[in-house]
Scaffold this motif. Structure first.
Motif, PDB file in Angstrom:
ATOM      1  N   SER A   1       0.839  -1.201   0.000  1.00 16.91           N
ATOM      2  CA  SER A   1       0.000   0.000   0.000  1.00 16.91           C
ATOM      3  C   SER A   1       0.874   1.252   0.000  1.00 16.91           C
ATOM      4  O   SER A   1       0.676   2.172  -0.800  1.00 16.91           O
ATOM      5  CB  SER A   1      -0.901  -0.010   1.238  1.00 16.91           C
TER       6      SER A   1
ATOM      7  N   SER B   1      -8.955   1.975  -1.840  1.00 12.31           N
ATOM      8  CA  SER B   1      -9.999   1.021  -1.477  1.00 12.31           C
ATOM      9  C   SER B   1      -9.862   0.599  -0.018  1.00 12.31           C
ATOM     10  O   SER B   1     -10.456  -0.382   0.407  1.00 12.31           O
ATOM     11  CB  SER B   1      -9.924  -0.207  -2.396  1.00 12.31           C
ATOM     12  N   HIS B   2      -9.050   1.361   0.736  1.00 10.05           N
ATOM     13  CA  HIS B   2      -8.910   1.086   2.162  1.00 10.05           C
ATOM     14  C   HIS B   2      -9.446   2.272   2.955  1.00 10.05           C
ATOM     15  O   HIS B   2      -9.035   3.411   2.716  1.00 10.05           O
ATOM     16  CB  HIS B   2      -7.433   0.861   2.519  1.00 10.05           C
ATOM     17  N   PHE B   3     -10.383   1.980   3.847  1.00 12.00           N
ATOM     18  CA  PHE B   3     -10.981   3.121   4.560  1.00 12.00           C
ATOM     19  C   PHE B   3     -10.006   3.739   5.546  1.00 12.00           C
ATOM     20  O   PHE B   3     -10.236   4.861   6.003  1.00 12.00           O
ATOM     21  CB  PHE B   3     -12.314   2.736   5.236  1.00 12.00           C
ATOM     22  N   THR B   4      -8.920   3.038   5.843  1.00  5.48           N
ATOM     23  CA  THR B   4      -7.911   3.701   6.669  1.00  5.48           C
ATOM     24  C   THR B   4      -7.326   4.901   5.920  1.00  5.48           C
ATOM     25  O   THR B   4      -7.067   5.950   6.504  1.00  5.48           O
ATOM     26  CB  THR B   4      -6.784   2.725   7.025  1.00  5.48           C
ATOM     27  N   VAL B   5      -7.137   4.715   4.609  1.00  9.09           N
ATOM     28  CA  VAL B   5      -6.571   5.797   3.791  1.00  9.09           C
ATOM     29  C   VAL B   5      -7.614   6.877   3.536  1.00  9.09           C
ATOM     30  O   VAL B   5      -7.370   8.067   3.798  1.00  9.09           O
ATOM     31  CB  VAL B   5      -6.042   5.228   2.454  1.00  9.09           C
TER      32      VAL B   5
ATOM     33  N   VAL C   1      -8.315   8.897   6.602  1.00  9.42           N
ATOM     34  CA  VAL C   1      -7.337   9.941   6.933  1.00  9.42           C
ATOM     35  C   VAL C   1      -7.559  11.174   6.060  1.00  9.42           C
ATOM     36  O   VAL C   1      -7.535  12.315   6.547  1.00  9.42           O
ATOM     37  CB  VAL C   1      -5.899   9.397   6.769  1.00  9.42           C
ATOM     38  N   LEU C   2      -7.785  10.946   4.763  1.00  6.26           N
ATOM     39  CA  LEU C   2      -8.009  12.080   3.855  1.00  6.26           C
ATOM     40  C   LEU C   2      -9.271  12.841   4.252  1.00  6.26           C
ATOM     41  O   LEU C   2      -9.292  14.078   4.265  1.00  6.26           O
ATOM     42  CB  LEU C   2      -8.129  11.581   2.410  1.00  6.26           C
TER      43      LEU C   2
ATOM     44  N   PHE D   1     -14.091   4.762  -0.567  1.00  6.82           N
ATOM     45  CA  PHE D   1     -13.642   3.398  -0.245  1.00  6.82           C
ATOM     46  C   PHE D   1     -14.575   2.361  -0.846  1.00  6.82           C
ATOM     47  O   PHE D   1     -14.139   1.411  -1.503  1.00  6.82           O
ATOM     48  CB  PHE D   1     -13.530   3.277   1.288  1.00  6.82           C
TER      49      PHE D   1
ATOM     50  N   GLN E   1      -9.519  -5.234   4.670  1.00  6.21           N
ATOM     51  CA  GLN E   1      -9.535  -3.884   5.233  1.00  6.21           C
ATOM     52  C   GLN E   1      -9.860  -3.905   6.722  1.00  6.21           C
ATOM     53  O   GLN E   1      -9.366  -3.087   7.485  1.00  6.21           O
ATOM     54  CB  GLN E   1     -10.589  -3.013   4.509  1.00  6.21           C
TER      55      GLN E   1
ATOM     56  N   ILE F   1      -6.854  -4.477  10.121  1.00  6.37           N
ATOM     57  CA  ILE F   1      -6.793  -3.081  10.550  1.00  6.37           C
ATOM     58  C   ILE F   1      -5.872  -2.883  11.743  1.00  6.37           C
ATOM     59  O   ILE F   1      -5.125  -1.900  11.803  1.00  6.37           O
ATOM     60  CB  ILE F   1      -8.220  -2.535  10.819  1.00  6.37           C
TER      61      ILE F   1
ATOM     62  N   LEU G   1      -3.029  -0.350  10.552  1.00  3.88           N
ATOM     63  CA  LEU G   1      -3.541   1.018  10.654  1.00  3.88           C
ATOM     64  C   LEU G   1      -2.410   2.031  10.780  1.00  3.88           C
ATOM     65  O   LEU G   1      -2.356   3.019  10.036  1.00  3.88           O
ATOM     66  CB  LEU G   1      -4.487   1.117  11.867  1.00  3.88           C
TER      67      LEU G   1
ATOM     68  N   GLN H   1      -0.469   2.351   7.536  1.00  5.93           N
ATOM     69  CA  GLN H   1      -1.250   3.033   6.501  1.00  5.93           C
ATOM     70  C   GLN H   1      -1.276   4.536   6.746  1.00  5.93           C
ATOM     71  O   GLN H   1      -0.994   5.333   5.848  1.00  5.93           O
ATOM     72  CB  GLN H   1      -2.691   2.503   6.506  1.00  5.93           C
ATOM     73  N   VAL H   2      -1.621   4.899   7.983  1.00  2.08           N
ATOM     74  CA  VAL H   2      -1.756   6.321   8.296  1.00  2.08           C
ATOM     75  C   VAL H   2      -0.413   7.019   8.137  1.00  2.08           C
ATOM     76  O   VAL H   2      -0.310   8.079   7.526  1.00  2.08           O
ATOM     77  CB  VAL H   2      -2.304   6.501   9.731  1.00  2.08           C
TER      78      VAL H   2
ATOM     79  N   LEU I   1       0.651   7.229   4.421  1.00  2.00           N
ATOM     80  CA  LEU I   1      -0.224   8.161   3.695  1.00  2.00           C
ATOM     81  C   LEU I   1       0.146   9.597   4.039  1.00  2.00           C
ATOM     82  O   LEU I   1       0.281  10.437   3.150  1.00  2.00           O
ATOM     83  CB  LEU I   1      -1.698   7.912   4.044  1.00  2.00           C
ATOM     84  N   LEU I   2       0.328   9.846   5.338  1.00  2.00           N
ATOM     85  CA  LEU I   2       0.681  11.213   5.735  1.00  2.00           C
ATOM     86  C   LEU I   2       2.016  11.615   5.121  1.00  2.00           C
ATOM     87  O   LEU I   2       2.180  12.738   4.667  1.00  2.00           O
ATOM     88  CB  LEU I   2       0.726  11.323   7.268  1.00  2.00           C
TER      89      LEU I   2
ATOM     90  N   PHE J   1       1.303  11.795   1.081  1.00  2.00           N
ATOM     91  CA  PHE J   1       0.360  12.869   0.769  1.00  2.00           C
ATOM     92  C   PHE J   1       0.948  14.209   1.195  1.00  2.00           C
ATOM     93  O   PHE J   1       0.847  15.205   0.472  1.00  2.00           O
ATOM     94  CB  PHE J   1      -0.978  12.623   1.478  1.00  2.00           C
TER      95      PHE J   1
END
Lengths: 263, 164
Positions: A37, A126-130, A133-134, A191, B3, B7, B11, B14-15, B18-19, B22
């Protein structure tokens, strides 16, 4: 091949696997393994950067690439101008990044890199974790801007103008709930749309494989229509990828409008 | 559903990533590049608007210039027309004067000529009278043998001619 593996698990594509550093940890023990990911997020970030950097020639008469990049920034600029007004301009960097990041993430998940053995596409949207966060990022901006600009007066958002006093309590309750639901709807919409499309494609792909493995008759009866449907749905998924990115950007700008221009 | 199944394990990763990605995109692309690109677009729009305004101004200037030129041209034309008319009038006047002068000269010469003719005629008449008187005297002398006084002959001739 289909006969050997038997069934295709449509959910396997969403599995997160550590690629390296599976024991990497932040100071307080949180695992930050670099997963597939994270890899696709990195690819997305690089591609967005490459795309925009290609439009940085800053020529007076733009070339094709510069024109494309300027069209994208102009698109986001117009979106914010239409929804927020002149004050919307300062949110262009955030909304643009959001839109491009989601759009490229969605589209990259549809690129058939699976044709190369051992490589698997991964759609991090497709991951609600991502997406969560957004959505929380967008929602936080709305809260910060709203309270910084209007102070406690921002709470009047829950009392639409012209509401009779005796309705104030139920209306503001409803408004409050709908306001608090925003980040969830924002995150879940993207998601679910992404996951549903990919699951559907994978299910149809399993039909194609099973049909093809079951002989000529079933292959023509099940495999071929499924394959045609896959092609059509792939086209639809490209559209959905764009639409969902647009919807995310649009709703974020609408929410920002609430904070920026309190009624 | 990975998912949800994963988790707890993923988690934080991922967070975090992404941070990171992004945030990097936001810093580099969103804050670093997008304003420049929009600046380029604004600059271009401004330039186009400026060029259009300049073109409009030039067009207006040309129009007013032409208007002024037309006005000046009309004035010049009118002045020339007036000049021509004046010259024409002057010329006509001068002609008239010249003609009058010539006419007067001609009249004078005519009068002189007529006077000369009259004088010639009267002198001729006088000569004829003299000749006639001499002839008459001689005729009288030959026929009658008398000498007639020249004065008497003249008087007789004059009388006859006056009657004749």
């Amino acid at each position: 091949m289909a006969a050997e593996e038997g069934k295709v698990d449509p959910m396997k594509q969403f599995t997160i696997e550590p690629l390296m550093g599976s024991d990497w940890q932040l100071a307080d023990g949180y695992n930050i393994a670099f997963t597939n990911s994270a890899l696709w997020m990195a690819i997305t970030a690089v591609l967005v950067w490459v795309f925009v950097a290609g439009g940085m020639k800053r020529e007076l008469v733009p070339g094709r690439w510069q024109m494309a990049v300027e069209t994208m920034t102009g698109f986001i600029d117009d979106l914010l101008e239409a929804n927020v007004g002149k004050a919307g301009r300062k949110y262009v960097p955030y909304i643009f990044t959001l839109f491009m990041f989601i759009l490229f993430g969605n589209l990259l998940g549809l690129v058939p890199v699976g044709l190369v053995p051992g490589v698997h596409a991964f759609t991090f949207t497709s991951h609600f974790t991502v997406t969560g966060v957004l959505a929380i990022l967008s929602f936080s901006i709305v809260l910060i801007v709203g309270f910084a600009k209007h102070g406690l007066h921002f709470f009047s958002l829950f009392w639409p103008s012209g509401t009779p006093v005796f309705l104030a309590l139920p209306i503001s309750l409803i408004e409050f709930v709908s306001f608090m639901v925003r980040p969830f709807s924002l995150a879940l919409r993207l998601f679910v749309a992404m996951m549903a499309g990919h699951v559907l494609l994978k299910v149809l792909a399993s039909f194609v494989i099973a049909g093809g493995g079951a002989g000529l008759g079933l292959g023509a009866l099940v495999g071929l229509p499924s394959f045609i449907l896959m092609v059509a749905i792939s086209a639809l998924e490209i559209l959905v990828a764009g639409i969902q990115a647009y919807v995310f950007a649009l709703l974020t700008s609408l929410y920002i409008n609430d904070a920026e221009n309190l009624h | 559903m990975p998912q949800i199944d994963q988790i707890a394990d993923t988690l934080s990763s991922q967070v975090f990533w992404l941070l990171v990605f992004f945030g990097l995109t936001f810093l580099v692309v969103g804050l670093g590049m997008v304003p420049k690109i929009m600046g380029t677009v604004d600059l271009r729009d401004q330039q186009i608007a400026g060029d259009l305004a300049a073109a409009q101004a030039a067009r207006d200037a040309a129009n007013s210039e032409e208007e002024a030129w037309r006005k000046r041209e009309n004035e010049n034309r009118a002045a020339a027309q007036a000049l021509i008319a004046e010259a024409k009038a002057k010329a006509a006047k001068a002609n008239e004067a010249k003609l009058d002068k010539a006419q007067a000269k001609l009249d004078k010469r005519l009068a002189e000529a007529e006077a000369a003719i009259d004088a010639a005629r009267s002198s001729a008449m006088a000569e004829i009278e003299g000749v006639a008187a001499d002839a008459a005297r001689e005729i009288v002398a030959r026929i009658a043998g008398t000498d007639v006084e020249p004065a008497a002959a003249e008087a007789a001739v004059k009388e006859v001619m006056a009657h004749g």
